[in-house]
Every structure is written in C-alpha cells, then in structure tokens.
Scaffold this active site. Structure first.
Site: not given
Ligand code: NAD
Ligand code: TYD
Length: 351
Positions: A37, A131-133, A156, A160
């Site tokens: 994606t 996620t912790d969310e 979101y 999850k």
């Molecule tokens: P990201 O959005 O960077 O990457 C998601 C990946 O999944 C992408 O490579 C995308 O192409 C692939 N994908 C999306 N839809 C798909 C589908 N239908 N089929 C196959 N592949 C698909 O996400 P991320 O930040 O790397 O997060 C990865 C995982 O970790 C997620 O499950 C997210 O909920 C979890 N997570 C993320 C964070 C964070 O801070 N980013 C924190 C805790 C948990």
């Molecule tokens: P984000 O990186 O989107 O992570 P999450 O919402 O999953 O925690 O956002 C981190 C924090 O930053 C969140 O409190 C929302 C805030 N934020 C802004 O203030 N401005 C922005 O443009 C974005 C993307 C996030």
C-alpha cells in the site's frame, strides 16, 4: 527448514523485523507478505532482498483464497502478523479500510493457520503484533498493564482491539498457539511521513508549518523501532504461548515538548540558527476523539524475558533525524504523487 511468514514486512516496523529475522535465521526461510500500500516500500529492504533465505510475496491479506493458497504452497510454521492500516487520522476518514485489513485480514490468516496446522500445533506459532491504543486513553496517572481492560477510542484502535479479540478467540476455541504483544508509539528510520515525527522532520526540511493538534498537550510513550523489532524477536524466542506482552520504553513525552526537542535537533544538524524551526509550529484543530495519554508498563517483558530498550530517547531521535537527512531521496519519492492529495485533505480543514 522452518518457514516463517512475516506480514507487512515492507512497512515501517515490519521492515526492521524482516531484516532482523533474515540476518538471524540463515537456516530458515523468511517470507514477507505485503500488499505494498502507500505505506509499504520494498526500498526499505534493499540490503537483504538478495539473501537466499528471503522471499517476497506481493498480496492482500483480505483475499482469503489467496492466503489459503500461499499457506498450502509454503507450509508456514510461524506467522508474525504486522500488516495493518496503521494511521489514526486515516481511520477517521475511512474506517472501512481498517475493518477490511485489520479485522478481516487477521481472521483470514487465523483461518489459514488453523486449516494448515490442522490440530497439530507442536512448534507452531501465530504471533499477532498489536498496539497500546487498544487500552484507550489515560489521564495524568497510571499505566497500561497486560490485564488492563480494552477500551479503544478511535476506529484504528477499535479495529486492532477487534483483531486481538479474534486472535484470543481462536486460541480459546480451536487451541491455536497464539501470542499478542501491544507496543507503544514507535519512531525511527523508514516511518512514512504521515506520523508525527517523520512528518515534522519533512516539514522542517521544506520550511512548512508544523501542525500541532489542539494545544500539543497529549502524551505518547516513544520506543525506537529497532528496539521494538528486538522485543518481537525476544518474544518469538522466549514468549509463552497464550500470553500478552506489553512493550514500551518508559519514555513519555508531551507532544509539544517532543516537537521542541525535534526542532532543536534538526536545527543543529542542518546548521539553522537556534529557534528557527520552532517558529514553524502552528496550532491547528484537534484530532476528533484525540486520546490524551498512553503509557505502557513494560515490566513483564523486562522481568520475564529479559528484554530492555537499548537506546535513550536523545540518541534515538538523533539517529532518526540523521537517517532522514541521509535518505532525502526516499523522503522525496514517498511524498510525491498521492501523498500530496492526502496532505491536502487531512490538513486543509484544520486551519
Ligand atoms: P505501516 O503502516 O508502516 O506498515 C503496514 C504494512 O502493511 C505496509 O507495508 C502495507 O503495505 C502492509 N499492508 C497494509 N494492508 C495490507 C493488506 N491488506 N495486505 C497485505 N499487506 C498490507 O505500519 P507500522 O507502523 O509498521 O505498523 C506495523 C504493525 O505494528 C501494525 O499492526 C500496527 O498496528 C502495529 N503497531 C504500530 C505502532 C507504531 O507506532 N507504528 C505501534 C504499535 C503497534
Ligand atoms: P501519530 O504519530 O499519528 O501517532 P498516534 O496517533 O498513533 O499516537 O501522532 C502522535 C501524536 O502527535 C498524537 O497525539 C497526535 C499528534 N499529531 C499532531 O499534533 N500533529 C500531526 O500532524 C500528527 C500527524 C500527529
């Protein structure tokens, strides 16, 4: 030879997990299944793409028959499931996409694992990355523990939470060997510049405004992405089937404080005079239903499995900014085309 399926391996966290597993397990085949994606980018993996124990499969986890086919073809022993729609703001604009990928996609993988393993679960593992969310929003005090009741507040986190419930239901109902981990906010190289830290680095480099939601008082608990990948590896090696592990760095920051540190670090590294980037801070309309505070108690994984974060935040932020400065072409490529439409749609109504 064991076959390990990692989903979402072309994304931010997934690419760090794939790299770690490919380098660590030369005697196992690591399969990376990703739809590519907007958030998935094979450029994240150029250093390991030619290794003999790595295979990329392009595909959609929402397509159940395709998922069944690849399970039959490759007979995976382990699934480490990261593929997801991951951005809260996009989930507010388009919740259905999150239901398809995060819930239906996860159930397709659970069904395929159940069918393939057919009640014979020795040395099998379905490891779901969450996620912790899912725990909701905290006020000023307290932490999320593994037994904190789920209370998701955004589309979101609701998607999850639902996928986590399905994973547990498949263990309870069918005996599937599952583990779930719930991690705090990640930061580091390769994160798509829609999330706070890479978005703000990109905007500073282009002298664009830094859109702070509300008053910037929301609190997040930040962990360097490589430390999350190492935690996933530790859980894969030593985690107990049926358990949940919370992952976090005991590293809480109020958004505005974090943004000021980020501005200072970028200014220093690009030779701006002090205070230059802070002038770009612009307060904009708050995110709908904006969770106030997340904070993870990570004592279980630390005490029981011996994992701990390796980087202090200042060092992690420095390394992150360095990576974006050294990879400006990556940043340019992922922010051309549809990114511009996304940016306009998300931010034009916030003024
Ligand atoms: P990201 O959005 O960077 O990457 C998601 C990946 O999944 C992408 O490579 C995308 O192409 C692939 N994908 C999306 N839809 C798909 C589908 N239908 N089929 C196959 N592949 C698909 O996400 P991320 O930040 O790397 O997060 C990865 C995982 O970790 C997620 O499950 C997210 O909920 C979890 N997570 C993320 C964070 C964070 O801070 N980013 C924190 C805790 C948990
Ligand atoms: P984000 O990186 O989107 O992570 P999450 O919402 O999953 O925690 O956002 C981190 C924090 O930053 C969140 O409190 C929302 C805030 N934020 C802004 O203030 N401005 C922005 O443009 C974005 C993307 C996030």
């Amino acid at each position: 030879m064991k076959n390990i399926l990692i989903t979402g391996g072309a994304g931010f966290i997934g690419s760090h997990v794939v790299r770690l597993f490919v380098n660590e397990y030369k005697d196992r085949q690591i399969f990376n299944l990703d739809k590519l994606t907007y958030a998935g980018n094979l450029e994240n993996l150029t250093d390991i793409e030619n290794k003999s124990n790595y295979t990329f499969i392009k595909g959609d986890i929402v397509d159940g028959s395709f998922i069944d086919e690849i399970f039959e073809k490759y007979n995976f022993d382990t699934v480490i499931h990261l593929a997801a729609e991951s951005h809260v703001d996009r989930s507010i604009t388009n919740p259905l996409e999150f239901i398809h990928t995060n819930i239906v996609g996860t159930v397709n993988l659970l069904n395929a694992s159940k069918k393939q393993w057919d009640g014979s679960f020795t040395d099998k593992l379905f490891y779901h990355i969450s996620t912790d969310e899912v725990y909701g929003s905290l006020d000023d005090g307290g932490f999320f523990f593994e037994n904190t009741p789920y209370d998701p507040q955004s589309p979101y986190s609701a998607s999850k939470a639902s996928s986590d419930h399905f994973v547990r239901a498949y263990q309870n109902t069918f005996g599937l060997p599952v583990i779930i981990s719930n991690c705090s906010n990640n930061y580091g190289p390769n994160q798509f510049p829609e999330k706070l830290i890479p978005l703000f680095i990109n905007n500073i480099l282009h002298e664009k405004s830094l859109p702070v939601y509300g008053k910037g008082e929301n609190v997040r608990d930040w962990l360097y992405v490589v430390d999350h990948a190492k935690a996933i590896h530790t859980i894969f090696q030593k985690g107990k089937v049926g358990e949940t592990y919370n992952i976090g760095g005991f590293n809480e920051w109020k958004n505005l404080d974090l943004i000021k540190v980020l501005c200072k670090v970028v200014d220093e590294k690009i030779g701006n005079s002090p205070g230059t980037s802070e002038k770009l801070i612009t307060y904009v309309k708050d995110r709908a239903g904006h969770d106030l505070r997340y904070a993870i108690d990570a004592n279980k994984i630390m005490n029981e499995l011996g994992w701990e974060p390796s980087l202090q935040f200042e060092e992690g932020i420095g390394k992150t900014v360095d990576w974006y400065l050294e990879n400006k072409e990556w940043l340019e490529r992922v922010t051309s085309g549809t990114y511009l439409d996304y940016y306009k749609e998300q931010y034009q109504n916030r003024k």
